[in-house]
Design a protein around this motif. Structure first.
Motif, PDB file in Angstrom:
ATOM      1  N   UNK A   1       0.822  -1.225   0.000  1.00 41.35           N
ATOM      2  CA  UNK A   1       0.000   0.000   0.000  1.00 41.35           C
ATOM      3  C   UNK A   1       0.851   1.268   0.000  1.00 41.35           C
ATOM      4  N   UNK A   2       1.988   1.225   0.678  1.00 43.13           N
ATOM      5  CA  UNK A   2       2.871   2.397   0.690  1.00 43.13           C
ATOM      6  C   UNK A   2       3.442   2.667  -0.705  1.00 43.13           C
ATOM      7  N   UNK A   3       3.807   1.592  -1.391  1.00 45.13           N
ATOM      8  CA  UNK A   3       4.338   1.741  -2.746  1.00 45.13           C
ATOM      9  C   UNK A   3       3.254   2.272  -3.690  1.00 45.13           C
ATOM     10  N   UNK A   4       2.023   1.791  -3.503  1.00 42.57           N
ATOM     11  CA  UNK A   4       0.925   2.270  -4.349  1.00 42.57           C
ATOM     12  C   UNK A   4       0.663   3.755  -4.132  1.00 42.57           C
ATOM     13  N   UNK A   5       0.795   4.226  -2.907  1.00 47.64           N
ATOM     14  CA  UNK A   5       0.647   5.657  -2.652  1.00 47.64           C
ATOM     15  C   UNK A   5       1.732   6.439  -3.390  1.00 47.64           C
ATOM     16  N   UNK A   6       2.943   5.904  -3.404  1.00 44.45           N
ATOM     17  CA  UNK A   6       4.041   6.557  -4.120  1.00 44.45           C
ATOM     18  C   UNK A   6       3.729   6.670  -5.613  1.00 44.45           C
ATOM     19  N   UNK A   7       2.991   5.701  -6.130  1.00 45.27           N
ATOM     20  CA  UNK A   7       2.659   5.705  -7.551  1.00 45.27           C
ATOM     21  C   UNK A   7       1.496   6.636  -7.878  1.00 45.27           C
ATOM     22  N   UNK A   8       0.984   7.304  -6.865  1.00 45.94           N
ATOM     23  CA  UNK A   8      -0.096   8.265  -7.089  1.00 45.94           C
ATOM     24  C   UNK A   8       0.398   9.700  -7.078  1.00 45.94           C
ATOM     25  N   UNK A   9       1.654   9.918  -6.642  1.00 48.07           N
ATOM     26  CA  UNK A   9       2.143  11.287  -6.557  1.00 48.07           C
ATOM     27  C   UNK A   9       3.159  11.573  -7.654  1.00 48.07           C
ATOM     28  N   UNK A  10       3.566  12.827  -7.747  1.00 50.77           N
ATOM     29  CA  UNK A  10       4.437  13.249  -8.827  1.00 50.77           C
ATOM     30  C   UNK A  10       5.912  12.949  -8.586  1.00 50.77           C
ATOM     31  N   UNK A  11       6.454  13.113  -7.354  1.00 50.45           N
ATOM     32  CA  UNK A  11       7.876  12.808  -7.163  1.00 50.45           C
ATOM     33  C   UNK A  11       8.190  11.358  -7.532  1.00 50.45           C
ATOM     34  N   UNK A  12       9.381  11.141  -8.054  1.00 52.65           N
ATOM     35  CA  UNK A  12       9.840   9.796  -8.422  1.00 52.65           C
ATOM     36  C   UNK A  12      10.647   9.222  -7.265  1.00 52.65           C
ATOM     37  N   UNK A  13      10.225   8.076  -6.752  1.00 54.89           N
ATOM     38  CA  UNK A  13      10.934   7.418  -5.665  1.00 54.89           C
ATOM     39  C   UNK A  13      11.811   6.287  -6.195  1.00 54.89           C
ATOM     40  N   UNK A  14      12.901   6.055  -5.510  1.00 53.45           N
ATOM     41  CA  UNK A  14      13.733   4.881  -5.748  1.00 53.45           C
ATOM     42  C   UNK A  14      13.668   4.063  -4.461  1.00 53.45           C
ATOM     43  N   UNK A  15      12.948   2.934  -4.524  1.00 50.74           N
ATOM     44  CA  UNK A  15      12.721   2.082  -3.363  1.00 50.74           C
ATOM     45  C   UNK A  15      13.757   0.957  -3.378  1.00 50.74           C
ATOM     46  N   UNK A  16      14.514   0.843  -2.295  1.00 54.85           N
ATOM     47  CA  UNK A  16      15.580  -0.148  -2.203  1.00 54.85           C
ATOM     48  C   UNK A  16      15.296  -1.099  -1.050  1.00 54.85           C
ATOM     49  N   UNK A  17      15.085  -2.384  -1.388  1.00 56.05           N
ATOM     50  CA  UNK A  17      14.782  -3.399  -0.378  1.00 56.05           C
ATOM     51  C   UNK A  17      15.627  -4.643  -0.645  1.00 56.05           C
ATOM     52  N   UNK A  18      15.789  -5.476   0.374  1.00 54.68           N
ATOM     53  CA  UNK A  18      16.528  -6.718   0.206  1.00 54.68           C
ATOM     54  C   UNK A  18      15.992  -7.530  -0.960  1.00 54.68           C
ATOM     55  N   UNK A  19      16.896  -8.118  -1.721  1.00 55.59           N
ATOM     56  CA  UNK A  19      16.515  -8.785  -2.966  1.00 55.59           C
ATOM     57  C   UNK A  19      15.497  -9.899  -2.763  1.00 55.59           C
ATOM     58  N   UNK A  20      15.495 -10.527  -1.582  1.00 55.39           N
ATOM     59  CA  UNK A  20      14.520 -11.581  -1.306  1.00 55.39           C
ATOM     60  C   UNK A  20      13.089 -11.081  -1.317  1.00 55.39           C
ATOM     61  N   UNK A  21      12.891  -9.789  -1.095  1.00 58.36           N
ATOM     62  CA  UNK A  21      11.540  -9.236  -1.110  1.00 58.36           C
ATOM     63  C   UNK A  21      10.988  -9.078  -2.523  1.00 58.36           C
ATOM     64  N   UNK A  22      11.843  -9.207  -3.513  1.00 59.11           N
ATOM     65  CA  UNK A  22      11.389  -9.131  -4.898  1.00 59.11           C
ATOM     66  C   UNK A  22      11.065 -10.496  -5.467  1.00 59.11           C
ATOM     67  N   UNK A  23      11.658 -11.536  -4.885  1.00 56.64           N
ATOM     68  CA  UNK A  23      11.650 -12.861  -5.508  1.00 56.64           C
ATOM     69  C   UNK A  23      10.450 -13.692  -5.079  1.00 56.64           C
ATOM     70  N   UNK A  24       9.973 -14.527  -5.991  1.00 57.22           N
ATOM     71  CA  UNK A  24       8.975 -15.533  -5.655  1.00 57.22           C
ATOM     72  C   UNK A  24       7.540 -15.071  -5.813  1.00 57.22           C
ATOM     73  N   UNK A  25       6.646 -15.978  -5.484  1.00 60.42           N
ATOM     74  CA  UNK A  25       5.222 -15.763  -5.745  1.00 60.42           C
ATOM     75  C   UNK A  25       4.612 -14.653  -4.891  1.00 60.42           C
ATOM     76  N   UNK A  26       5.167 -14.397  -3.723  1.00 60.95           N
ATOM     77  CA  UNK A  26       4.685 -13.303  -2.874  1.00 60.95           C
ATOM     78  C   UNK A  26       5.572 -12.070  -2.971  1.00 60.95           C
TER      79      UNK A  26
END
Length: 292
Positions: A250-275
């Motif tokens: 939900x936080x990322x979706x809020x970022x996609x509603x505003x004009x500033x461009x964010x660069x979100x950096x998280x541990x690579x495991x949070x990108x991987x897999x079905x969830x």
């Protein structure tokens, strides 16, 4: 892979991990878009070796485009003395029974031998929770195998502060401290025994992990960081990865509603897999573009 093994690997990413079948992407940075709004999502390794620099140029491209950087938590606050003290308390027992009352004498003796090999004071051992024991040994082991440089998070946090770019976190330091303190509780014997076994293979694992991250190999990141944990330890998988991803979306979706461009950096495991965040964002209708 046992949860204890996953924890050693998770620590490699936590201290200081996907929606495409591409296995040779060239980086771990994606552009996420909704209508005319954009953000960048990058996978990180929280500790690196000097030889792992320079970073793939896609990270610098995303940083240059970003108006704001968002990390898992407030990295500056993590360095505050009171937070460091709370982290130390979180990995120590409050009662006098300590570790000896929770594991077998044979295992306690085994830990003691490793403890001595690193020159650590023996009187400190009994007061540590399983997470404190393995965290201490993991950090010393990483130093021994050459992990001696800033991780990606610290690198870009330093750069953002220098350049005057705003920074933010997806979760509080208290949340991160709670994850750390609870590791291995209730399954101390198996957790510690298998963690000690895994530490012996850490150099090979780190090489493989960094290679997968640098190549943007999503399949390998899932295999290394997520798949076994998801299958064998679903409760811990939910706590450490799936539930946190759901809280971040939900936080990322809020970022996609505003004009500033964010660069979100998280541990690579949070990108991987079905969830993983990337698959979840794609399922919600956002455009996912790999930076090449």
């Amino acid at each position: 892979m046992a949860f204890s093994q996953v924890f050693v690997r998770f620590l490699t990413l936590l201290i200081f991990a996907l929606i495409t079948t591409t296995t040779n992407a060239g980086s771990s940075v994606w552009k996420i878009s909704s209508a005319d709004k954009t953000l960048y999502l990058g996978g990180t390794v929280h500790m690196l070796r000097k030889s792992d620099y320079p970073l793939p140029q896609q990270y610098e491209r995303a940083y240059a485009e970003a108006d704001k950087l968002v990390f898992e938590t407030d990295l500056a606050q993590l360095q505050a003395s009171d937070v460091q003290q709370r982290m130390q308390r979180a990995v120590r027992y409050a009662d006098k029974g300590g570790l000896q009352q929770r594991i077998s004498p044979a295992l306690y003796q085994r830990i003691g031998k490793v403890w001595q090999q690193y020159g650590l004071p023996g009187e400190l051992l009994n007061g540590l929770r399983p997470s404190g024991v393995i965290l201490t040994l993991t950090m010393l082991n990483l130093k021994q195998i050459g992990v001696d440089a800033q991780g990606i998070d610290d690198f870009f946090h330093t750069q953002a502060v220098r350049d005057g770019k705003p920074v933010a976190g997806l979760e509080t330091v208290d949340q991160q401290i709670s994850f750390l303190g609870a590791m291995g509780e209730g399954d101390e014997e198996r957790f510690i025994a298998m963690s000690l076994d895994e530490l012996e293979e850490s150099a090979g694992f780190l090489d493989e992990l960094i290679s997968a991250w640098r190549r943007g190999s999503l399949v390998d990141l899932d295999r290394l960081m997520v798949a076994d944990m998801r299958r064998d330890f679903p409760e811990q998988y939910n706590i450490l990865l799936a539930d946190r991803n759901q809280a971040w979306l939900p936080q990322i979706e809020v970022m996609l509603e505003d004009r500033p461009v964010e660069f979100v950096l998280v541990g690579s495991g949070h990108l991987a897999g079905e969830d993983g965040l990337l698959r979840q964002l794609k399922q919600r209708g956002y455009r996912i573009e790999l930076l090449n």
